[in-house]
Design a protein around this motif. Structure first.
Motif, PDB file in Angstrom:
ATOM      1  N   TYR A 178      40.481 -10.180 -24.487  1.00 43.00           N
ATOM      2  CA  TYR A 178      39.905  -9.772 -26.625  1.00 43.00           C
ATOM      3  C   TYR A 178      38.643  -8.513 -26.684  1.00 43.00           C
ATOM      4  O   TYR A 178      38.127  -8.443 -28.177  1.00 43.00           O
ATOM      5  N   CYS A 179      37.532  -8.536 -25.917  1.00 39.86           N
ATOM      6  CA  CYS A 179      36.319  -7.471 -25.462  1.00 39.86           C
ATOM      7  C   CYS A 179      37.292  -5.787 -25.559  1.00 39.86           C
ATOM      8  O   CYS A 179      36.574  -4.915 -25.860  1.00 39.86           O
ATOM      9  N   GLY A 180      38.248  -5.720 -25.030  1.00 37.24           N
ATOM     10  CA  GLY A 180      38.971  -4.508 -25.027  1.00 37.24           C
ATOM     11  C   GLY A 180      38.522  -3.807 -23.454  1.00 37.24           C
ATOM     12  O   GLY A 180      38.277  -2.430 -23.346  1.00 37.24           O
ATOM     13  N   VAL A 181      38.122  -4.540 -22.775  1.00 39.59           N
ATOM     14  CA  VAL A 181      37.831  -3.839 -21.360  1.00 39.59           C
ATOM     15  C   VAL A 181      38.779  -4.339 -20.668  1.00 39.59           C
ATOM     16  O   VAL A 181      39.838  -5.522 -20.090  1.00 39.59           O
ATOM     17  N   TYR A 182      38.586  -3.705 -19.081  1.00 39.39           N
ATOM     18  CA  TYR A 182      39.393  -4.991 -17.765  1.00 39.39           C
ATOM     19  C   TYR A 182      38.532  -5.847 -16.977  1.00 39.39           C
ATOM     20  O   TYR A 182      37.195  -5.815 -17.133  1.00 39.39           O
ATOM     21  N   GLY A 183      39.360  -6.543 -16.581  1.00 36.16           N
ATOM     22  CA  GLY A 183      38.769  -7.537 -16.114  1.00 36.16           C
ATOM     23  C   GLY A 183      40.053  -7.998 -14.916  1.00 36.16           C
ATOM     24  O   GLY A 183      40.911  -8.756 -15.268  1.00 36.16           O
ATOM     25  N   LEU A 184      39.560  -8.600 -13.379  1.00 36.58           N
ATOM     26  CA  LEU A 184      40.147  -9.033 -12.552  1.00 36.58           C
ATOM     27  C   LEU A 184      40.097 -10.375 -11.753  1.00 36.58           C
ATOM     28  O   LEU A 184      39.166 -10.784 -11.750  1.00 36.58           O
TER      29      LEU A 184
END
Length: 420
Positions: A178-184
């Motif tokens: 939703y925020c346009g970042v990377y998440g693992l």
């Protein structure tokens, strides 16, 4: 802009002496103070500035001098661990969570904490009675996701250079999308959970699966850097090192949870770009995987997790564990022929704060990696509002998923700051 650079870049400049950790940390605090996003909700300024001054005169680890934040649910010495619950508002930690210890050992400066949904109980929104509501930096009328919404919003707004969150039912991947970042979401068991708990004596989880903790960042390379600093055991190398070498499974839509037109177009364009770059594409679900069945089975696993913590017993556990094992086996067979599997992170872009249309269906796509216990990266794929591409990797091969996401940015673009 400095505040939207990656942690890898910032650490390198601080080590070279071309960037002052002290000045950067002071400027970051000023930016946090001026922000209207309400993402970073507690800070320890004296500690951070002292650590930053030291970083300017010493050498250190791979995250040397990098100011960062962590999700409120982690214990950080000198800061309250509230979980968004008023009863915990004054519960100041006297020790660090394992993740915080390891990040600091790698040179990072944990300057504060990011907001969470109350008791981490919502994967779609981030609001609580202690700190209030966090908004999406792309559109303040929209959600940043939850429960690590503060983490993702802080990165997107340039309020932190690295983050650490948690993912039981998508609480890293949904906010990242939703925020346009990377998440693992790492393979379960990869990163220790010690110190990730409500205030109280150190406690052991009765059942850890499917709870995981993992990094959020503005680049896939930063995910790798943070994971290497925090994981047990050492990170296995990626299967591939060039984008054109990857064999990729793909499903971009499903009747069980149809994606919106906007999400579908962005992801379809991305896959077309991968194909032009030489990626070998294989369409369709793995043999033996029924996505609707997986979503339903994962729902039971989440219920089982909470029941175990509360001392409740559920019927049918043996059958559900059989379903989970069969899912893992089916995906393992699939990963003999492909290296990663691509699908939506969620079926829509960030919704407005008051809009709960088909709200629970957000977990449909999340479940496909969560039930079999696979690592998964949510990577930005473009769009007027951010669209997340979920990159699922083989179990215990987290860096294969990270590497694909890293190389994919050369084709579809990576993080962009809101408004750029």
């Amino acid at each position: 802009m400095t505040f939207f650079r990656t942690a890898t870049e910032v650490a390198a400049d601080i080590r070279r002496g071309t960037l002052s950790a002290r000045e950067l940390t002071e400027q970051l605090f000023a930016r946090i103070d001026a922000s209207e996003v309400n993402a970073v909700v507690a800070t320890r300024r004296d500690f951070a500035l002292e650590a930053a001054s030291k970083a300017d005169t010493t050498s250190g680890g791979p995250l040397h001098g990098v100011p960062m934040t962590v999700k409120d649910a982690f214990a950080v010495t000198g800061l309250p661990t509230t979980w968004g619950e008023p009863a915990f508002a004054d519960a100041v930690a006297d020790r660090d969570a394992a993740v915080v210890e390891r990040l600091q050992d790698a040179g990072a400066i944990v300057v504060g904490k990011s907001n969470v949904h109350h008791m981490l109980a919502d994967f779609g929104q981030t609001a609580n009675p202690v700190y209030g509501r966090t908004v999406n930096p792309w559109d303040h009328a929209r959600t940043p996701g939850g429960s690590s919404g503060g983490a993702a919003a802080a990165l997107a707004a340039g309020l932190s250079f690295l983050e650490y969150g948690s993912d039981l039912a998508g609480s890293i991947r949904i906010p990242a999308a939703y925020c346009g970042v990377y998440g693992l979401k790492p393979t379960p068991g990869t990163v220790p959970l010690r110190g990730f708990q409500p205030p109280g004596p150190p406690a052991e989880l009765v059942r850890e699966f499917p709870s995981t903790v993992g990094p959020l960042a503005r680049s896939a390379a930063d995910l790798r850097l943070a994971l290497r600093a925090t994981c047990d055991p050492a990170l296995a190398p990626s299967r591939r090192s060039r984008l054109a070498e990857f064999r990729v499974g793909v499903v971009l839509d499903d009747p069980g949870c149809p994606v919106t037109d906007e999400v579908g177009k962005v992801l379809s364009d991305a896959v077309d770009a991968f194909a032009r770059a030489g990626v070998r594409i294989r369409e369709g679900w793995p043999d033996g995987v029924d996505p609707a069945d997986q979503a339903e089975a994962f729902g039971f696993q989440v219920e089982l997790f909470f029941a175990a913590q509360e001392g409740r017993e559920l019927a049918g556990v043996a059958e559900q564990e059989r379903r989970r094992a069969e899912s893992g086996a089916a995906w393992a067979r699939h990963f003999r022929d492909v290296d990663v599997f691509l699908c939506p992170t969620v079926f829509t872009t960030a919704f407005r704060h008051e809009d709960r249309h088909r709200y629970d269906d957000q977990v449909f796509w999340i479940a496909q990696a969560s039930l079999p216990g696979l690592p998964a990266v949510s990577a930005p794929a473009g769009g007027a509002l951010p669209v997340g591409l979920q990159v699922i990797g083989p179990a215990h091969e987290d860096d294969t998923a990270i590497t694909f996401a890293e190389l994919a940015a050369d084709v579809v673009g990576g993080f962009t700051a809101p408004g750029e």
